[in-house]
Motif scaffolding. Structure first.
Motif, PDB file in Angstrom:
ATOM      1  N   ASP A  38       6.867  -4.791   2.391  1.00  0.00           N
ATOM      2  CA  ASP A  38       6.953  -3.738   2.850  1.00  0.00           C
ATOM      3  C   ASP A  38       8.020  -3.347   3.575  1.00  0.00           C
ATOM      4  OD1 ASP A  38       6.738  -0.708   1.848  1.00  0.00           O
ATOM      5  OD2 ASP A  38       5.277  -0.186   3.960  1.00  0.00           O
ATOM      6  N   GLY A  39       9.019  -4.243   4.028  1.00  0.00           N
ATOM      7  CA  GLY A  39      10.239  -3.591   5.158  1.00  0.00           C
ATOM      8  C   GLY A  39       9.961  -4.636   6.479  1.00  0.00           C
ATOM      9  N   ARG A  40       8.565  -4.888   6.586  1.00  0.00           N
ATOM     10  CA  ARG A  40       7.801  -5.207   7.768  1.00  0.00           C
ATOM     11  C   ARG A  40       8.013  -6.726   7.772  1.00  0.00           C
ATOM     12  NH1 ARG A  40       2.910  -2.500   8.389  1.00  0.00           N
ATOM     13  NH2 ARG A  40       3.146  -3.129   6.400  1.00  0.00           N
ATOM     14  N   VAL A  41       7.676  -7.650   9.353  1.00  0.00           N
ATOM     15  CA  VAL A  41       8.385  -8.884   8.798  1.00  0.00           C
ATOM     16  C   VAL A  41       6.849  -9.335  10.010  1.00  0.00           C
ATOM     17  CG1 VAL A  41       9.486 -11.145  10.127  1.00  0.00           C
ATOM     18  CG2 VAL A  41      10.532  -9.117   8.612  1.00  0.00           C
ATOM     19  N   LYS A  42       6.123 -10.517   9.967  1.00  0.00           N
ATOM     20  CA  LYS A  42       5.888 -10.779  11.237  1.00  0.00           C
ATOM     21  C   LYS A  42       6.621 -11.677  12.111  1.00  0.00           C
ATOM     22  CE  LYS A  42       0.906 -10.801   8.795  1.00  0.00           C
ATOM     23  NZ  LYS A  42      -0.074 -11.184   8.248  1.00  0.00           N
ATOM     24  N   GLY A  43       6.140 -11.336  13.618  1.00  0.00           N
ATOM     25  CA  GLY A  43       6.969 -12.123  14.449  1.00  0.00           C
ATOM     26  C   GLY A  43       8.232 -12.041  14.247  1.00  0.00           C
ATOM     27  N   LEU A 174      -7.209 -27.460  17.576  1.00  0.00           N
ATOM     28  CA  LEU A 174      -6.227 -27.533  16.916  1.00  0.00           C
ATOM     29  C   LEU A 174      -4.998 -28.329  17.342  1.00  0.00           C
ATOM     30  CD1 LEU A 174      -5.862 -26.867  13.506  1.00  0.00           C
ATOM     31  CD2 LEU A 174      -4.174 -24.644  14.254  1.00  0.00           C
ATOM     32  N   ILE A 175      -4.710 -29.706  17.058  1.00  0.00           N
ATOM     33  CA  ILE A 175      -3.875 -30.294  17.287  1.00  0.00           C
ATOM     34  C   ILE A 175      -2.466 -30.829  16.794  1.00  0.00           C
ATOM     35  CG2 ILE A 175      -2.910 -32.516  18.416  1.00  0.00           C
ATOM     36  CD1 ILE A 175      -6.534 -31.951  17.365  1.00  0.00           C
ATOM     37  N   TRP A 176      -1.757 -30.247  17.363  1.00  0.00           N
ATOM     38  CA  TRP A 176       0.352 -30.004  17.586  1.00  0.00           C
ATOM     39  C   TRP A 176       0.578 -31.343  17.760  1.00  0.00           C
ATOM     40  CZ3 TRP A 176       1.240 -26.001  13.692  1.00  0.00           C
ATOM     41  CH2 TRP A 176       0.428 -24.765  13.771  1.00  0.00           C
ATOM     42  N   PRO A 177       1.279 -32.007  17.511  1.00  0.00           N
ATOM     43  CA  PRO A 177       1.829 -33.339  17.758  1.00  0.00           C
ATOM     44  C   PRO A 177       2.879 -32.573  18.992  1.00  0.00           C
ATOM     45  CG  PRO A 177       2.622 -33.104  15.750  1.00  0.00           C
ATOM     46  CD  PRO A 177       1.835 -31.564  15.699  1.00  0.00           C
ATOM     47  N   SER A 178       2.917 -33.627  19.879  1.00  0.00           N
ATOM     48  CA  SER A 178       3.804 -32.660  20.572  1.00  0.00           C
ATOM     49  C   SER A 178       5.139 -33.357  20.899  1.00  0.00           C
ATOM     50  CB  SER A 178       3.058 -33.342  22.500  1.00  0.00           C
ATOM     51  OG  SER A 178       2.645 -34.912  22.107  1.00  0.00           O
ATOM     52  N   MET A 187       3.846 -21.142  12.873  1.00  0.00           N
ATOM     53  CA  MET A 187       3.527 -22.284  14.002  1.00  0.00           C
ATOM     54  C   MET A 187       2.851 -21.876  15.456  1.00  0.00           C
ATOM     55  SD  MET A 187       4.725 -25.474  16.075  1.00  0.00           S
ATOM     56  CE  MET A 187       3.662 -25.943  17.505  1.00  0.00           C
ATOM     57  N   SER A 188       4.328 -20.815  16.249  1.00  0.00           N
ATOM     58  CA  SER A 188       4.055 -19.815  16.938  1.00  0.00           C
ATOM     59  C   SER A 188       2.853 -18.947  17.161  1.00  0.00           C
ATOM     60  CB  SER A 188       5.264 -19.261  18.000  1.00  0.00           C
ATOM     61  OG  SER A 188       6.446 -20.922  18.029  1.00  0.00           O
ATOM     62  N   LEU A 189       2.918 -18.543  16.154  1.00  0.00           N
ATOM     63  CA  LEU A 189       1.983 -17.363  16.145  1.00  0.00           C
ATOM     64  C   LEU A 189       0.823 -17.698  16.047  1.00  0.00           C
ATOM     65  CD1 LEU A 189       3.753 -15.199  13.117  1.00  0.00           C
ATOM     66  CD2 LEU A 189       3.931 -14.962  15.297  1.00  0.00           C
ATOM     67  N   GLU A 191      -0.656 -20.826  16.854  1.00  0.00           N
ATOM     68  CA  GLU A 191      -0.393 -21.476  18.202  1.00  0.00           C
ATOM     69  C   GLU A 191      -1.406 -20.483  19.598  1.00  0.00           C
ATOM     70  OE1 GLU A 191       1.112 -25.645  20.741  1.00  0.00           O
ATOM     71  OE2 GLU A 191       2.248 -24.199  20.210  1.00  0.00           O
ATOM     72  N   THR A 192      -0.873 -19.658  19.490  1.00  0.00           N
ATOM     73  CA  THR A 192      -1.198 -18.828  20.577  1.00  0.00           C
ATOM     74  C   THR A 192      -2.547 -17.726  20.521  1.00  0.00           C
ATOM     75  OG1 THR A 192       0.168 -16.838  19.529  1.00  0.00           O
ATOM     76  CG2 THR A 192       0.742 -17.937  21.472  1.00  0.00           C
ATOM     77  N   ARG A 193      -2.866 -17.679  18.876  1.00  0.00           N
ATOM     78  CA  ARG A 193      -3.724 -17.309  18.645  1.00  0.00           C
ATOM     79  C   ARG A 193      -5.667 -18.488  18.159  1.00  0.00           C
ATOM     80  NH1 ARG A 193       0.375 -14.318  17.033  1.00  0.00           N
ATOM     81  NH2 ARG A 193      -0.104 -12.328  17.855  1.00  0.00           N
ATOM     82  N   LEU A 194      -5.389 -19.459  18.018  1.00  0.00           N
ATOM     83  CA  LEU A 194      -6.094 -20.719  17.999  1.00  0.00           C
ATOM     84  C   LEU A 194      -6.532 -21.487  19.107  1.00  0.00           C
ATOM     85  CD1 LEU A 194      -5.047 -20.793  14.250  1.00  0.00           C
ATOM     86  CD2 LEU A 194      -7.202 -19.450  14.860  1.00  0.00           C
ATOM     87  N   GLY A 195      -7.626 -22.160  19.072  1.00  0.00           N
ATOM     88  CA  GLY A 195      -8.012 -23.099  20.690  1.00  0.00           C
ATOM     89  C   GLY A 195      -6.609 -24.337  19.792  1.00  0.00           C
TER      90      GLY A 195
END
Length: 253
Positions: A38-43, A174-178, A187-189, A191-195
Motif C-alpha cells: 500500500d505504498g509503504r515500506v518497513k524500516g 537468538l544468536i546472529w553470527p558475529s 535482521m536489523s528490525l 535483532e532489536t525486538r527479540l532477545g
C-alpha cells in the motif's frame, strides 16, 4: 580511468542513454531491496541510511532520502502498483535506478535446506553489485538440491547466507553470527525486538542449537538442515519471530 563509451548498441539497437547504460554495465555500485505494501515500506529509514552511507563510501557523495523516496514513489506509480518488490540501485555518478516487480508472498517462507561453502563476500558491510562469488555458490547449491548456501571461513566460522542472514536458537537467545556480514534490514528490525546476541558460530557447534532460521527482504524462513545437521521447525520460535516482524510499522513513502 576507463574512457566512457560514446555509443552502445544492444542487439543492434542503439541504447537510448549510453551514459546510463555504461553505468549499469560497470558492475560497480550498491542497492537495497524492499517489500512495498500500500505504498509503504518497513524500516524505510534503515534503507535510506544504508543507501546514503554506501553512496558516501563508494562515490564520496550524499544521496538524499527525499530523492530516493520520490524516485520510488514515481516508479511505483508508473508501474501501477501499490504492492511490490522494489529495488533501488546506485551507480557511478550517483545514477539511481529503481526496479518494481510483483510482491513476495506474505507470511513465513518455506523451510530451507542449506549447504556450506568456504567463501566470504568482499566488503560485506555493503550490499554491493558484482556479487559473482556468492551467486556462483548459491546457484551451485540450488543445482545440488539445496535452497541456499551458508558462507564460511576457512576455519569453519559462519558469516551469513548467500542472499540471507542466518540466526540460531539455543533455547534462550537468538544468536546472529558475529563474523563480518551484510546486516540486512529484516535482521536489523528483528535483532532489536527479540532477545538477540551476536557471537561466533562455527560448523563444529551447529549441532548444539535447537533451531535456525534465515531472513531477507522477501521472507523469514525456518532452516531444517545445514549439511548433515538437521533441525526441527520450532513453531513457537517462528511464531514469536514473525509476530515481532509483523509488529513493525509500515512507513509512508
Amino acid at each position: 580511468m576507463t574512457t566512457p563509451p560514446e555509443h552502445i548498441e544492444i542487439d543492434g539497437v542503439p541504447a537510448a542513454d549510453p551514459g546510463l547504460l555504461a553505468a549499469l554495465m560497470s558492475g560497480f555500485g550498491h542497492f537495497t531491496a524492499m517489500q512495498v505494501r500500500d505504498g509503504r515500506v518497513k524500516g524505510l529509514d534503515l534503507h535510506l541510511a544504508r543507501l546514503d552511507r554506501s553512496t558516501r563510501e563508494l562515490f564520496g557523495q550524499d544521496l538524499e532520502g527525499k530523492r530516493v523516496r520520490a524516485l520510488l514513489a514515481g516508479a511505483l506509480e508508473t508501474a501501477g502498483r501499490r504492492d511490490a518488490s522494489a529495488r533501488v540501485y546506485v551507480y557511478p555518478g550517483v545514477r539511481v535506478a529503481v526496479t518494481v516487480a510483483a510482491p513476495a508472498p506474505d507470511g513465513p517462507g518455506a523451510p530451507q535446506r542449506l549447504t556450506t561453502v568456504e567463501y566470504w563476500r568482499p566488503a560485506p558491510h555493503i550490499k554491493h553489485l558484482g556479487g559473482f562469488g556468492q551467486s556462483y555458490h548459491r546457484e551451485a547449491a540450488v543445482r545440488a538440491g539445496y535452497d541456499e548456501a551458508a558462507l564460511t571461513s576457512s576455519s569453519g566460522e559462519i558469516a551469513e547466507g548467500a542472499i540471507t542472514n542466518i540466526a540460531f536458537w539455543d533455547g534462550t537467545s537468538l544468536i546472529w553470527p558475529s563474523a563480518p556480514c551484510l546486516e540486512g534490514i529484516t535482521m536489523s528490525l528483528l535483532e532489536t525486538r527479540l532477545g538477540s546476541v551476536r557471537r561466533p558460530v562455527t560448523l563444529a557447534g551447529l549441532s548444539g542449537y535447537r533451531a535456525a532460521l534465515v531472513t531477507n527482504s522477501r521472507s523469514i524462513a525456518p532452516v531444517t538442515s545445514i549439511d548433515e545437521v538437521t533441525y526441527g521447525v520450532d513453531e513457537e520460535l517462528m511464531g514469536r519471530v514473525l509476530a515481532a516482524y509483523d509488529a513493525v510499522e509500515w512507513d509512508e513513502l
